[in-house]
Write a protein that holds these residues in place. Structure first.
Motif, PDB file in Angstrom:
ATOM      1  N   LEU A 262     -49.384  27.500  -2.195  1.00  0.00           N
ATOM      2  CA  LEU A 262     -50.068  28.763  -2.268  1.00  0.00           C
ATOM      3  C   LEU A 262     -49.049  29.747  -3.201  1.00  0.00           C
ATOM      4  O   LEU A 262     -48.130  29.704  -3.204  1.00  0.00           O
ATOM      5  CB  LEU A 262     -50.125  29.581  -0.985  1.00  0.00           C
ATOM      6  N   ALA A 263     -50.100  30.248  -4.144  1.00  0.00           N
ATOM      7  CA  ALA A 263     -49.440  31.269  -5.280  1.00  0.00           C
ATOM      8  C   ALA A 263     -48.719  32.287  -4.393  1.00  0.00           C
ATOM      9  O   ALA A 263     -47.446  32.762  -4.885  1.00  0.00           O
ATOM     10  CB  ALA A 263     -50.440  31.821  -6.052  1.00  0.00           C
ATOM     11  N   SER A 264     -48.947  32.747  -3.186  1.00  0.00           N
ATOM     12  CA  SER A 264     -47.868  33.603  -2.536  1.00  0.00           C
ATOM     13  C   SER A 264     -46.883  33.242  -1.786  1.00  0.00           C
ATOM     14  O   SER A 264     -46.284  33.709  -1.509  1.00  0.00           O
ATOM     15  CB  SER A 264     -49.060  34.089  -1.443  1.00  0.00           C
ATOM     16  N   ASP A 265     -46.912  31.815  -1.683  1.00  0.00           N
ATOM     17  CA  ASP A 265     -45.596  31.183  -1.170  1.00  0.00           C
ATOM     18  C   ASP A 265     -44.524  30.988  -2.229  1.00  0.00           C
ATOM     19  O   ASP A 265     -43.383  30.470  -1.954  1.00  0.00           O
ATOM     20  CB  ASP A 265     -45.836  29.957  -0.653  1.00  0.00           C
ATOM     21  N   ILE A 266     -44.848  30.962  -3.335  1.00  0.00           N
ATOM     22  CA  ILE A 266     -43.820  31.058  -4.427  1.00  0.00           C
ATOM     23  C   ILE A 266     -43.150  32.327  -4.924  1.00  0.00           C
ATOM     24  O   ILE A 266     -43.934  33.321  -5.044  1.00  0.00           O
ATOM     25  CB  ILE A 266     -44.400  30.189  -5.582  1.00  0.00           C
ATOM     26  N   SER A 267     -41.891  32.471  -4.836  1.00  0.00           N
ATOM     27  CA  SER A 267     -41.225  33.710  -5.331  1.00  0.00           C
ATOM     28  C   SER A 267     -40.422  33.296  -6.816  1.00  0.00           C
ATOM     29  O   SER A 267     -40.298  32.311  -7.001  1.00  0.00           O
ATOM     30  CB  SER A 267     -40.358  34.358  -4.566  1.00  0.00           C
TER      31      SER A 267
ATOM     32  N   VAL B 138     -48.123  31.589  -9.403  1.00  0.00           N
ATOM     33  CA  VAL B 138     -47.290  32.686  -8.716  1.00  0.00           C
ATOM     34  C   VAL B 138     -47.909  33.811  -8.226  1.00  0.00           C
ATOM     35  O   VAL B 138     -48.273  34.610  -9.483  1.00  0.00           O
ATOM     36  CB  VAL B 138     -45.767  32.620  -8.930  1.00  0.00           C
ATOM     37  N   MET B 139     -47.891  34.499  -7.115  1.00  0.00           N
ATOM     38  CA  MET B 139     -48.572  35.758  -6.783  1.00  0.00           C
ATOM     39  C   MET B 139     -47.407  36.600  -6.490  1.00  0.00           C
ATOM     40  O   MET B 139     -46.875  36.441  -5.418  1.00  0.00           O
ATOM     41  CB  MET B 139     -49.555  35.471  -5.874  1.00  0.00           C
ATOM     42  N   ILE B 140     -47.143  37.681  -7.128  1.00  0.00           N
ATOM     43  CA  ILE B 140     -46.215  38.480  -6.825  1.00  0.00           C
ATOM     44  C   ILE B 140     -46.456  40.050  -6.886  1.00  0.00           C
ATOM     45  O   ILE B 140     -47.820  40.155  -7.264  1.00  0.00           O
ATOM     46  CB  ILE B 140     -44.781  38.330  -7.759  1.00  0.00           C
TER      47      ILE B 140
ATOM     48  N   GLN C 268     -39.115  29.720  -6.793  1.00  0.00           N
ATOM     49  CA  GLN C 268     -38.571  29.482  -5.407  1.00  0.00           C
ATOM     50  C   GLN C 268     -39.523  29.280  -4.511  1.00  0.00           C
ATOM     51  O   GLN C 268     -40.576  30.209  -4.392  1.00  0.00           O
ATOM     52  CB  GLN C 268     -37.609  30.530  -4.845  1.00  0.00           C
TER      53      GLN C 268
ATOM     54  N   LYS D 151     -40.218  27.268  -0.212  1.00  0.00           N
ATOM     55  CA  LYS D 151     -39.681  26.290   0.787  1.00  0.00           C
ATOM     56  C   LYS D 151     -40.173  25.198   0.672  1.00  0.00           C
ATOM     57  O   LYS D 151     -41.387  24.772   0.168  1.00  0.00           O
ATOM     58  CB  LYS D 151     -39.899  27.082   2.115  1.00  0.00           C
TER      59      LYS D 151
ATOM     60  N   GLY E 255     -41.660  23.961   3.232  1.00  0.00           N
ATOM     61  CA  GLY E 255     -42.587  23.949   4.181  1.00  0.00           C
ATOM     62  C   GLY E 255     -43.879  24.598   3.290  1.00  0.00           C
ATOM     63  O   GLY E 255     -45.052  24.262   3.765  1.00  0.00           O
TER      64      GLY E 255
ATOM     65  N   SER F  14     -43.823  29.150   7.947  1.00  0.00           N
ATOM     66  CA  SER F  14     -43.486  28.617   6.585  1.00  0.00           C
ATOM     67  C   SER F  14     -43.345  29.546   5.593  1.00  0.00           C
ATOM     68  O   SER F  14     -42.579  29.284   4.551  1.00  0.00           O
ATOM     69  CB  SER F  14     -44.374  27.509   6.368  1.00  0.00           C
ATOM     70  N   ASP F  15     -43.710  30.804   5.663  1.00  0.00           N
ATOM     71  CA  ASP F  15     -43.529  31.880   4.463  1.00  0.00           C
ATOM     72  C   ASP F  15     -42.330  32.596   4.677  1.00  0.00           C
ATOM     73  O   ASP F  15     -41.969  33.167   3.626  1.00  0.00           O
ATOM     74  CB  ASP F  15     -44.693  32.725   4.531  1.00  0.00           C
TER      75      ASP F  15
ATOM     76  N   SER G  57     -38.273  38.063  -6.878  1.00  0.00           N
ATOM     77  CA  SER G  57     -39.474  38.816  -6.479  1.00  0.00           C
ATOM     78  C   SER G  57     -39.852  39.182  -5.008  1.00  0.00           C
ATOM     79  O   SER G  57     -40.663  39.819  -4.651  1.00  0.00           O
ATOM     80  CB  SER G  57     -40.602  37.975  -7.202  1.00  0.00           C
ATOM     81  N   ILE G  58     -38.832  38.522  -4.006  1.00  0.00           N
ATOM     82  CA  ILE G  58     -39.084  38.689  -2.787  1.00  0.00           C
ATOM     83  C   ILE G  58     -38.643  40.415  -2.513  1.00  0.00           C
ATOM     84  O   ILE G  58     -37.754  40.713  -2.617  1.00  0.00           O
ATOM     85  CB  ILE G  58     -38.469  37.637  -2.038  1.00  0.00           C
TER      86      ILE G  58
ATOM     87  N   LYS H  13     -42.240  37.394   1.028  1.00  0.00           N
ATOM     88  CA  LYS H  13     -42.885  38.164   0.007  1.00  0.00           C
ATOM     89  C   LYS H  13     -43.890  39.066   0.563  1.00  0.00           C
ATOM     90  O   LYS H  13     -44.250  38.885   1.585  1.00  0.00           O
ATOM     91  CB  LYS H  13     -43.781  37.151  -0.923  1.00  0.00           C
TER      92      LYS H  13
ATOM     93  N   GLY I  30     -46.661  39.152  -0.529  1.00  0.00           N
ATOM     94  CA  GLY I  30     -48.034  38.746  -0.141  1.00  0.00           C
ATOM     95  C   GLY I  30     -47.924  37.848   0.956  1.00  0.00           C
ATOM     96  O   GLY I  30     -49.114  37.135   1.621  1.00  0.00           O
TER      97      GLY I  30
ATOM     98  N   ARG J  10     -49.869  38.810   5.720  1.00  0.00           N
ATOM     99  CA  ARG J  10     -51.229  38.483   5.716  1.00  0.00           C
ATOM    100  C   ARG J  10     -52.162  39.433   6.468  1.00  0.00           C
ATOM    101  O   ARG J  10     -51.854  39.643   7.738  1.00  0.00           O
ATOM    102  CB  ARG J  10     -51.705  36.794   6.004  1.00  0.00           C
TER     103      ARG J  10
END
Ligand SMILES: Nc1ncnc2c1ncn2[C@@H]1O[C@H](COP(=O)(O)OP(=O)(O)OP(=O)(O)O)[C@@H](O)[C@H]1O
Ligand SMILES: Nc1ncnc2c1ncn2[C@@H]1O[C@H](COP(=O)(O)OP(=O)(O)OP(=O)(O)O)[C@@H](O)[C@H]1O
Ligand SMILES: [Mg+2]
Ligand SMILES: [Mg+2]
Lengths: 243, 237, 379, 379, 237
Positions: free
Chosen positions: C300-305, C347-349, C368, C370, C372, D302-303, D315-316, D370, D372, D375
Motif C-alpha cells: 500500500l502506498a500508505s505503508d511506504i515511507s 508512496v503516499m505521504i 522504507q 516493513k 509486513g 503491520s503499519d 517522512s514518518i 505514518k 496515512g 485510518r
C-alpha cells in the motif's frame, strides 16, 4: 340365412334404447322374453331426446322405446327406421302425487286438492317431455293452467319430477302412475280424457344388424300378455286400434 | 346387476386414466406455451381453452356428437383412418373427456409455470441443461404440486363427467357406460338403494384416491415438516 | 503452483493478440443505462472486472452467458461465434459452455446440496474434476444432505461456486462469488480457484469490489464505469494507473508486483524477492511460498515511507533506493512515484512531510517499508 | 455528529447494566448446529456482530426478529418481553417493532422501488424521517420507478436498507447490508446509518465480515463462533483481545482508538489527536473532521514499526514513546504490545527485526507510523 | 321467447357473479389454510373439497335436493331463519353452485399460496404488516394471476353448470331458469335454430369475457413486456 342372423344375434345382444320411465317395466318383461327366445338383450336407459339425437348420428341401437310418439315419427320421416316398425307399446297414465300426504291420512288424496294451488307444483317440462305436455293439458282442461303457470317446478323429464317430489323439495305434482305403482306409493290417477293420450312408441332402427330379434321383441311387447303386464304397472289400457 | 356396476367402474377407470395421461401430455406444453407467450393471441387461446367450462356439458356433447358422426369431417377422418365409427366408441368418450377437462389441467399448470420465474432456469441453462432437461430437472420438481392438482382435477372431473359422455358415448355397457351414468340410471330407475350404495362407494373410493394423491404430495423429510410448521405459525393466524 | 503464476504473468503480457480470446463488441440498452463494450479479453488465467456498483459488471457477464437477449453486436469465444445479431446468430446459454456464479447464489431449492452439485456433474462432458475433491475444497462435506434453504449465506456461496466449477465450462464467469464470506474462507476459496484454473486450464472472468482479491488472482484487470470499460490490461499496470486517478474512495493506492522468489527463508523467517539485479525485497516467510518461484504481492502506498538517509536501528527491513519521478497532490496527501531501476513505487505521504523533507523530482531517496507491509492475501 | 460519537463511546462503557438493553437467553437447535446465546446487548448506538461464516449470526438476528419459531428461552427488548417460551409468550414479528435488512435484499418484486419504500412508510408509526431525504442519502432518486428486478446487486442493497430505515423500528438488525457495495458507497451508507442512528436514537445490530466497517461505526462488538458468543464488550477492547487470538486470517491485527481532536489542521494538512496529556497522534486532515470532537481510528499492527531512537529525516510523522509490555510469536511474525501511558499499541514486526533490535519486555522503544497509517474509513 | 332467454341470461349472470364472490370469500381462507397446514387432516379436507368433482352433477343435485327440502335439517334451518323455502329458490342454486365449484377456486389458490414461499412475507412482517395487511399487500398482488384463474374457472363452471341447478332449481323462469337449462330445453324441443343461436352467443360472450379477464391480467408497462419476451426466448423452444 335367418338362422345365421339369429346365431349372430345371439353372440351380439339386442341393444334396446329405452326411455328411462319405462326401463323398470321393460326389465321385468325381458326376463320372460329371454327365457322364451334365448335372445340376449342389453338395456340402455336414457332420455328420449338424447337417444333420438344419438340415433340420428349413428348410435348402434337396435330398438328404440321412446317415451313419446313424436320422436319415433320424426325418425320415420327421416328414414332412420325399419318400415312399418313404429308401434305404440304403452300409454302413459298420469297421477297426482303428494309426498307430504301420509298413506293413512284421514282425508284421502283427491284431485280437489288442485283447486287450491300450492306454492310450488312439479310437472315435467311441457315443452320437451310428453308427460309434461300431458300434465299441462290436464291443468288447462281443469281451467287451472293460468293459476299454476308461475308455480311450476319443471323437471327435465318425468323421472326428475318424481325425484323432486320424492325428495320433498316440492310436495305436490303430476307424475307417471307407473312410478307410483313401481314404488308402491299412493296417488290419484288422473282420468285419461283430461289430456291427449301419451303414446309411447317403439321403432326398429334401420341400421340394426339384429332386425330379426328386434322384430321378435316388438311382437313380444305388443302381445296381449305383455300388454297386460304393462298395464299392471300403471300404464293405461291400449286401445286395440293401432296408433 | 352388481356385475354391471363393476363393468362400469372398470370402463370409468380406464377412461379417466387414459384421459388424464393424454391431458398431461397435451396440457403441459400448451400450459408452458401460454405461460411464456406474450402476444395478444394469448388471451384468445386462453379463452378457447377455457370454453368447455362455459358450455353446459349436454350442449357440448350435442356439438361433439354432430362432429363425431360419420357425416362430418372429424368423424369421417377417424373412420377412414381407423376403420371404426368414432361416435359411441370408447375413443369418443376419451376424446370428449379430454376436450372437456382440458382447462382443468392447463390452467393450474399455466399459473404454476408463470409463478416459477426465470432465475433457476437460467442457472440450469448455464450448467448445460437444454430446454427438455430443464423441464424435467427443474420445472417439474418445482411444480410437482401443481401437476398433482392438475392431474387430480382432470381425473376427478372425468370420473364425474356425465353429460358429454352420455351424449357421445351412448351408455353402451362395457364400452361407454361409465359409473356416473350407471349412478344416474339407478336414480332414474327409482333404484335408490343401489344409487345410494354406488354413490357412497364412489365417494369413499374417490376420497381414498384423492387422499392418497395428496398424501404422496406431502413433504417427507422430518426437517421439512419442522420447517413447514414454522411457516405455518408465522404466516397463518 | 508457482509455474502457473509464472505462466500467467508471462502469457498475459502477450495475449492481447493471441487467437484464444473472448471478443466482445456489444451494446445493451436499458431505460437509463447503456452498456457499450468493445474489448478482446485474453482467455488466460483469471481476468478481473472492477468497478463501482451499477457500472454494468453483472450485465456484461449476463451478456456473455447468453442471458441478455436485448443485446446487439458480436461475441466470439475462442473463434466460436456466440452471438452475431447482424447475422441473426444467437446461441442459447446451454450451448455456450459458459458457467456463471450469480451474485445471489441461485441454488436449486428442491435439491439437497449434494444433488445440486450432481446436477452439474451429470451434465458435464469431460469430468476431469473429482466431485469429492471439490466438496472437500469448498468444505461442504458436512452439508451435503442439507436443503439449500438451510444454508448460511456463506455456505450458499460455496455451494454455488462448487456447482459452477463442477460443470467444467470453457469459460467461468464469477459475479462477486465470495462477497458473503469471511477473510479466511475467501482466501481458501481463491486458492482453490487458482488451482482449478490451472488444472482445467479454465479461463475465468471475476467480478469483485475488492481490489485486494483481484490483485492476488488476476492476470488482467478490466475497470468499468457507467457501462464502459475505462481501463484494461496487465493487472499491475492497470492498478498503477488507477493510483493516479486520485480516487482513494474506490481503492487503496498501492504498488502491485509479481517478483521471483530468491530465497524462501533467509534464516530469519524472511523470504527474499528479487526486485532487480541489485535490490531485494523482504517479506514474512509463509510455508505456502515454498512451492512457488514467483510471488504476487502488493504494498500500500500508505505503508511506504520516504527517508533521505538509510535508517539502521528500526524494525523496518526494506530500504530501497530510487529517484522521485513524479509528485502529485491529492487533498492533504501527496502521491510520490519513485523509480527504482525499472520498477515504479507509489508512496503516499502527507503534504507536511513533503514540505519537511523538501522533496523534489529526480531527488534520490530511500523507500522504507516493513516486511509486513508486503502483502499477499492468498499464497 | 461529533457529539453522537462522543456520547456513544461514553455510554457504551457503562451501558452493560443500564436498563435499556436487549436481553437474550436463547437456544436454537438445528440438525448440525446449535445456537446458545446468553447476552445482554446495550441498546445504544450500533453493536457489531463479527464471526466466521456459519457461526450463527443470521440465526441470531432471525431469532430476535421473531423468524425462528424453534427457539427456546427468553428475549427482552427494553423491558418488553418478546419471547418467553416457558410462559408460552411469543410475539409475532410484526408486533416487535424490530427491523431487519436481510442478507439477500428481499424487496417486493411486484412493487417499484418507490412503492417498496412507501410500503414501509405507510406502516410506520412516527414518521420522523423524510422519505425524500432517505432517497437522496441512498442515491435511489433515479431508480424510483424501476422494478426491483432491474436493479444491480448494490442498488438492491441500498433500496433494502432504505426501506428498513423508513419503517423506523425500535431496533434495527442489519445482516451484511453492504456486502454488494463498493468501498465508496459503503462509506457513504455507513455515514448515513450513523446519522440516522443519532437522529432517531435507533439502536442497531450490525453483522459484517469486515472488521474495518465495524470498527468505524460500532460502540460494542460481539464476536461469535460456532453458535456461541466468544467475546463481547467495548469495541476497542474486543478488537485488542482479538489481536492476541493470533488468527490473522480473520482480521488484520490493529490498534483501535477513539481520540479527541485537539487541532483540526496543524497548518500542514495534519489533524492532531490527543493520545494523552503529553503525546499526540497526527493524521491527514479531512474536512469531515471539522464537525467532530472525537475521532474513531485504527492503526494496523503491520503499519507500525519500532525504532530504538527517534528518527528525524523520515517522512514518518508519528513517533510515540512507550515500553514493551508483551511479545508474542506468531509464525514468522511477532506481535509486540507497547504500552504508552494508558494506551496499548499493537505492533507486528518480523522475528528477524525482533532479533536484530534484540527487543525485550519493559524496554523503552519508539513507535513509528505514518500519518496515512492512522485510518478512518468513514468520517 | 327471446325475452325468456334474456331473462335466463340475467339470472345466470346474477347467479354466477354471486357464486364467484362467495367462492372467493370462502375459498381464499380455505385455500390459505390448506396451503399452510401440515397436519394429516389436510389430505382429508383436501379430498372433501375435491369431492364435487367426482360426483355426477345430477346425483349431487339429488342429494342436495334432499338436504334442502324442508323435511331435512339444512332446509329446515334455512326456512326458520329466512322464512323462505330453500329448495327451488335462487338461494338454492347459488348454494349448490358454490359447493359444486368450490374445488375450482380452492385448488388453484392453494397451489399459488404454496408456491409463494415465506421470504417476502417475513420481510413484510418486519416492516410492521400484520397478517391481513400482508395478505392484501403481498400475497394478493403476487398471486393475482391465480385469483383471476380461480375466479374465472369458478364463474365459467357456474355458468356452464346444468345438472345440479336443474335438480335443485326446478327451471323457474326469472328465478332459477338459467342459460344452460334454456339451451338444453331448446335442443330437447327440436328448436335447433335457437339452440345454435344461443350456444353461439354464449360462446362468443364467454370468449369475450374470458379474453377481457385474461387481457386485464397481462403485464402493462412496456418494459415488463420486453422482459417477458426475453423470458420467452430463453425458456421456450
Ligand atoms: N433489466 C433491467 N432493466 C433496466 N435497467 C437495468 C436492468 N438490469 C440492469 N439495469 C441497470 O443497469 C445498470 C447496471 O447494472 P448491473 O447489474 O450490470 O450493475 P453491476 O455493475 O453488476 O452493479 P453491482 O455491483 O451493484 O451488482 C444499473 O443501473 C441497473 O439499474
Ligand atoms: N433451517 C435450518 N436448518 C438446518 N440448519 C440451519 C438452518 N438455518 C441455518 N442452519 C445452519 O446454522 C448454521 C448457522 O447459520 P447462519 O445463517 O446463522 O450463519 P451466519 O453466521 O449468518 O453465516 P454467513 O456469514 O455465512 O451468512 C449454519 O451451519 C447453517 O447451515
Ligand atoms: Mg452486479
Ligand atoms: Mg448469514
Amino acid at each position: 340365412s335367418k338362422a345365421q342372423q339369429l346365431s349372430k344375434g345371439n353372440s351380439k345382444p339386442l341393444r334396446i334404447a329405452v326411455a328411462a320411465n319405462f326401463t323398470p317395466v321393460l326389465k321385468i318383461l325381458l326376463k320372460d322374453f329371454s327365457k322364451n327366445t334365448g335372445i340376449k338383450t342389453q338395456v340402455i336407459s336414457g332420455a328420449s331426446g338424447a337417444m333420438f339425437l344419438q340415433i340420428k348420428h349413428g348410435a348402434p341401437y337396435d330398438v328404440f322405446l321412446s317415451a313419446d310418439s313424436r320422436r319415433p315419427k320424426e325418425l320415420e320421416q327421416a328414414d332412420y327406421i325399419l318400415k312399418n316398425s313404429r308401434k305404440t307399446y304403452a300409454r302413459g297414465q298420469l297421477a297426482l302425487y303428494s309426498s307430504s300426504h301420509s298413506m293413512h291420512a284421514s282425508e284421502p288424496l283427491s284431485l280437489d286438492l288442485l283447486s287450491s294451488p300450492p306454492a310450488r307444483f312439479a310437472i315435467a317440462n311441457p315443452d320437451i317431455a310428453p308427460y309434461g305436455k300431458a300434465a299441462k293439458e290436464v291443468l288447462t282442461h281443469l281451467g287451472l293452467w293460468k293459476n299454476y303457470q308461475s308455480r311450476l317446478i319443471k323437471g327435465i323429464n318425468i323421472g326428475q319430477t318424481f325425484a323432486q317430489i320424492r325428495s320433498k323439495g316440492v310436495t305436490l305434482g303430476i307424475v307417471s302412475n307407473s312410478q307410483l305403482v313401481l314404488n308402491n306409493l299412493p296417488g290419484v290417477i288422473i282420468p285419461n280424457n283430461y289430456h291427449q293420450p301419451i303414446k309411447q312408441q317403439l321403432v326398429i332402427i334401420r341400421a340394426s344388424k339384429n332386425k330379426a330379434a328386434a322384430k321378435k321383441l316388438s311382437q313380444f311387447l305388443l302381445s296381449a300378455k305383455s300388454q297386460a303386464t304393462i298395464v299392471s304397472y300403471g300404464y293405461a289400457q291400449t286401445n286395440k286400434a293401432k296408433s | 346387476m352388481i356385475n354391471s356396476d363393476l363393468q362400469a367402474l372398470i370402463t370409468t377407470l380406464e377412461m379417466a386414466a387414459l384421459t388424464t395421461v393424454i391431458l398431461l401430455i397435451i396440457g403441459t406444453p400448451l400450459a408452458w406455451y401460454l405461460a411464456k407467450m406474450t402476444s395478444r393471441f394469448k388471451v384468445i387461446i386462453e379463452a378457447v381453452v377455457a370454453l368447455p367450462l362455459v358450455l353446459p356439458p349436454t350442449v357440448l356433447g350435442f356439438y361433439l356428437l354432430i362432429a363425431f358422426s360419420p357425416e362430418h369431417l372429424p368423424g369421417q377422418l377417424w373412420q377412414q383412418t381407423t376403420g371404426q365409427q368414432l361416435a359411441f366408441s370408447f375413443s369418443a368418450i376419451v376424446i370428449g373427456s379430454v376436450l372437456y377437462s382440458l382447462p382443468f389441467v392447463v390452467q393450474p399448470l399455466q399459473k404454476a409455470f408463470e409463478q416459477l420465474g426465470d432465475s433457476l432456469l437460467e442457472a440450469g441453462a448455464l450448467l448445460g441443461a437444454g430446454p427438455i432437461d430443464r423441464f424435467f430437472s427443474i420445472v417439474l420438481p418445482l411444480t410437482k404440486a401443481s401437476f398433482i392438482t392438475a392431474a387430480s382435477l382432470g381425473f376427478a372431473h372425468t370420473v364425474g363427467e356425465f353429460g358429454v359422455i352420455l351424449m357421445i358415448g351412448g351408455n353402451i355397457p362395457g364400452e361407454t357406460r361409465v359409473l356416473s351414468i350407471a349412478l344416474f340410471d339407478h336414480v332414474e330407475a327409482f333404484d335408490y338403494a343401489r344409487a345410494h350404495l354406488l354413490a357412497i362407494s364412489l365417494l369413499i373410493g374417490s376420497m381414498v384416491l384423492l387422499a392418497a394423491i395428496y398424501w404422496l404430495n406431502l413433504p417427507k423429510r422430518p426437517q421439512d415438516k419442522a420447517r413447514m410448521e414454522q411457516k405455518e405459525s408465522l404466516t397463518y393466524e | 503452483m508457482s509455474s502457473t503464476l509464472h505462466n500467467h504473468a508471462a502469457l498475459s503480457e502477450v495475449s492481447i493478440d493471441s487467437p484464444s480470446q473472448l471478443d466482445i463488441k456489444i451494446n445493451v440498452n436499458y431505460r437509463q443505462f447503456t452498456l457499450t463494450i468493445q474489448l478482446p479479453i485474453p482467455l488466460k488465467g483469471i481476468t478481473g472486472i472492477f468497478g463501482h456498483s451499477a457500472s454494468g459488471k453483472s450485465t456484461l457477464l449476463r451478456a456473455i452467458a447468453g442471458l441478455e437477449q436485448t443485446l446487439e453486436g458480436e461475441i466470439t469465444l475462442a473463434d466460436k461465434k456466440l452471438v452475431d445479431t447482424k447475422q441473426g446468430l444467437y446461441l442459447k446459454p446451454e450451448q455456450r459452455q459458459v458457467g456463471l456464479v450469480f451474485q445471489n447464489s441461485r441454488l436449486f431449492d428442491h435439491l439437497s446440496v449434494l444433488a445440486n452439485l450432481e446436477y452439474a456433474v451429470k451434465r458435464c462432458k469431460n469430468n476431469k474434476l473429482s466431485l469429492d475433491e471439490i466438496i472437500k475444497l469448498t468444505e461442504l462435506t458436512a452439508l451435503l444432505d442439507h436443503r439449500v434453504t438451510e444454508l448460511s449465506g456463506g455456505q450458499q456461496q460455496r455451494a454455488a461456486l462448487a456447482r459452477a466449477i463442477l460443470a467444467e465450462p470453457k469459460l467461468l464467469l464469477l459475479d462477486e462469488p465470495l462477497s458473503a464470506l469471511d477473510q479466511h474462507s475467501k482466501a481458501q476459496l481463491l486458492k482453490m480457484m487458482l488451482t482449478i484454473q490451472k488444472k482445467l486450464n479454465l479461463p475465468m472472468l471475476y467480478v469483485s469490489h475488492s481490489l485486494d482479491e483481484l490483485q492476488q488472482v488476476c492476470d488482467t484487470l478490466i475497470v468499468m464505469s457507467k457501462g464502459k470499460v475505462i481501463d484494461s490490461g496487465n493487472i499491475h499496470q492497470v492498478i498503477h494507473r488507477l493510483n493516479s486517478y486520485g480516487d482513494a474512495d474506490i481503492m487503496h493506492q498501492q504498488t502491485s508486483l509479481s517478483l521471483p522468489i530468491k530465497q524462501f527463508d533467509n534464516g530469519h523467517g524472511l523470504t527474499t524477492l528479487a526486485l532487480n539485479a541489485k535490490q531485494d525485497i523482504f517479506l514474512l516467510a509463509n510455508e505456502d511460498f515454498e512451492q512457488q518461484t514467483l510471488l504476487r504481492c502488493f504494498i500500500l502506498a500508505s505503508d511506504i515511507s520516504i527517508s533521505l538517509t538509510e535508517a539502521s536501528d528500526s524494525s523496518i527491513v526494506n530500504h530501497i533506493c530510487g529517484t522521485i519521478k513524479q509528485i502529485s497532490h491529492q487533498r492533504n496527501n501527496v502521491l510520490v512515484t519513485v523509480h527504482c531501476n525499472s520498477q515504479d513505487f507509489f508512496v503516499m505521504i502527507s503534504a507536511f512531510s513533503l514540505q519537511k523533507l523538501s522533496l523534489t523530482i529526480k531527488q534520490q531517496v530511500y523507500l522504507q517499508f516493513k516486511a509486513g507491509a508486503v502483502r499477499t492475501f492468498i499464497h
